[in-house]
Write an enzyme that holds these catalytic residues in place. Structure first.
Site, PDB file in Angstrom:
ATOM      1  N   ASP A  89      60.884 -44.168 -10.135  1.00  0.00           N
ATOM      2  CA  ASP A  89      59.427 -44.086 -10.240  1.00  0.00           C
ATOM      3  C   ASP A  89      58.871 -45.509 -10.156  1.00  0.00           C
ATOM      4  OD1 ASP A  89      56.776 -43.826 -11.008  1.00  0.00           O
ATOM      5  OD2 ASP A  89      57.185 -42.323 -12.542  1.00  0.00           O
ATOM      6  N   HIS A  90      58.172 -45.788  -9.057  1.00  0.00           N
ATOM      7  CA  HIS A  90      57.728 -47.156  -8.824  1.00  0.00           C
ATOM      8  C   HIS A  90      56.599 -47.578  -9.767  1.00  0.00           C
ATOM      9  CE1 HIS A  90      57.897 -50.839  -6.854  1.00  0.00           C
ATOM     10  NE2 HIS A  90      57.581 -50.508  -5.613  1.00  0.00           N
TER      11      HIS A  90
END
Length: 456
Positions: free
Chosen positions: A428-429
């Site tokens: 999850d950036h």
């Protein structure tokens, strides 16, 4: 005391036979000065005919679709007493400075020049005197017509735009059913009803309340193109579909790829395979991946975390529960192995075999699929060289494992055959940046490459 006056169509230029596209009042209605009575439409513009004074409509001389010209009587207005006492209120045919202001004209398609430019270029003696911003002028300002490129304004009368604004409707989203695609009152009402009739969109925790209300897929008769067979999705597939769709759309995925040299690990696994079989399970590479994952989560705690439902804080976990994707006849499920930091290789191997068997036999309990910190999806027994696994929210990362293969690896002096395992880490950036993901994946690979490091 009251009197009646005729309200007539004002000067509309060299046009005749202009259609009435809207009737805004009915007989018996009370109107204020400059309230719109009817809306006319020429080839280039729409205009409202306003009331010159406050009063009651005693007779309406026009109906929808009538063709009218300058001087035609629109209505008979019974002027209120207060309006009669006001010198500015005169019959419609009166002229001079006390003549009621002409109807506002609103361009709706390809004007030659903007309205402001026209006003600047008009001679000083032709510029009308400033009037209080009431009636239609106020409507025009309220609907934002003066600040919008006229060629891009939705094709609707000022009254309809004000009606839409009061309801919070964006006319750009409304389809007009009137002449030449004009938006009428019924179109706005139908749009509101359609929006209100849609089911409420539920938002998922951990993805910032993202609206996932996508258009439905079109209905297609596939049998027109050939023979078909219809098969109902399993319950697991139906549940997984919404979950995966939400996660894929709501989480900004990035996938980091790497390889781990598992030549020595594979030799160790094979050396202990018989002992595992004697205990009733098969020792697979996945067991070592779980232990290496625990070591990596300890080193990089942001991977052992979840975004809070408000999207503004990170919940760091102090336990190490690893989810394992299991392929079953009914679809993919992810049972969770708990407290993996407290268990050895053989204990994890036995537990993994037991919970995977229960997953395939549909015997998992709700608690068996809850509380995971990170997941591992292994396709090593099938094939492939890499893929992008979808994060299992509210987790912030997932490890994909593909099939290992022998590759020539340069050791500084020569190429040697080494067993290389492809790793694919989706993360999850919003929580993890690329550098952290690369370090995490390399650290994980280093633990697989030298099992002695798992004790550190």
């Amino acid at each position: 005391m009251s009197n009646t006056i005729e309200i007539k169509v004002p000067d509309i230029g060299d046009f005749s036979g202009i259609p009435v596209i809207e009737v805004l009042v009915a007989e018996g209605d009370h109107v204020e000065a400059e309230d719109g009575l009817v809306t006319l439409e020429s080839d280039k513009a729409t205009m409202e005919v306003p009331s010159p004074a406050a009063g009651i409509i005693r007779e309406l001389r026009m109906k929808l679709d009538d063709a009218v010209s300058e001087g035609d009587v629109v209505a008979i207005l019974e002027v209120s007493e207060s309006a009669v006492d006001t010198p500015a209120v005169e019959p419609a045919e009166a002229s001079g400075p006390e003549t009621p202001p002409e109807a506002e004209v609103e361009t709706v398609s390809e004007p030659a020049i903007p309205e402001e430019a026209e006003s600047r270029s008009a001679p000083a003696d032709e510029t009308p005197a400033a009037a209080p911003e009431t009636g239609h002028s106020a409507v025009k300002r309220a609907t934002g017509a003066e600040a919008v490129d006229p060629s891009k304004v939705p094709y609707a009368s000022p009254a309809i735009r004000l009606f839409a604004r009061e309801l919070g409707v964006d006319l750009q989203k409304v389809s007009g059913s009137g002449s030449k695609g004009r938006i009428i009152r019924e179109d706005v009402s139908a749009f509101v009803k359609s929006v209100m009739s849609k089911p409420a969109v539920t938002t998922a925790p951990g993805i910032g309340g993202l609206n996932l209300d996508f258009p439905s897929l079109p209905e297609i008769d596939y049998s027109r193109y050939g023979e078909v067979e219809r098969r109902t999705l399993t319950r697991i597939q139906k549940i997984s579909a919404g979950h995966l769709h939400r996660n894929w759309v709501g989480i900004p995925h990035v996938t980091q790829h790497d390889h781990a040299d598992i030549t020595d690990m594979e030799a160790f696994r094979l050396a202990n395979a018989d002992e595992a079989i004697a205990q009733g399970f098969k020792l697979t590479p996945l067991v070592f991946l779980i232990k290496a994952m625990v070591a990596s989560l300890k080193k990089f705690p942001d991977f052992n975390a979840s975004l809070d439902s408000d999207g503004e804080s990170l919940v760091l976990k102090k336990y190490f529960n690893i989810g394992i994707a299991v392929d079953t006849p009914d679809g993919l499920v992810v049972p969770v192995l708990r407290n993996c930091e407290r268990k050895g290789i053989m204990e994890i191997g036995a537990e993994l075999a037991e919970i995977s068997a229960r997953a395939r036999e549909k015997k998992l309990k709700p608690q068996d699929i809850q509380g995971g910190c990170i997941s591992i999806s292994s396709l090593g027994g099938i094939g492939g060289t890499g893929f992008t696994p979808i994060i299992n929210a509210p987790e912030v990362a997932i490890l994909g494992v593909s099939r290992s293969g022998m590759q020539p690896v340069w050791d500084g002096n020569e190429f040697k055959p080494r067993l290389m395992l492809p790793l694919s880490l989706s993360y999850d950036h919003r929580v993890i940046d690329g550098a952290a993901a690369a370090r995490f994946t390399r650290f994980l690979a280093s633990r697989l490459e030298d099992l002695r490091r798992l004790t550190l």
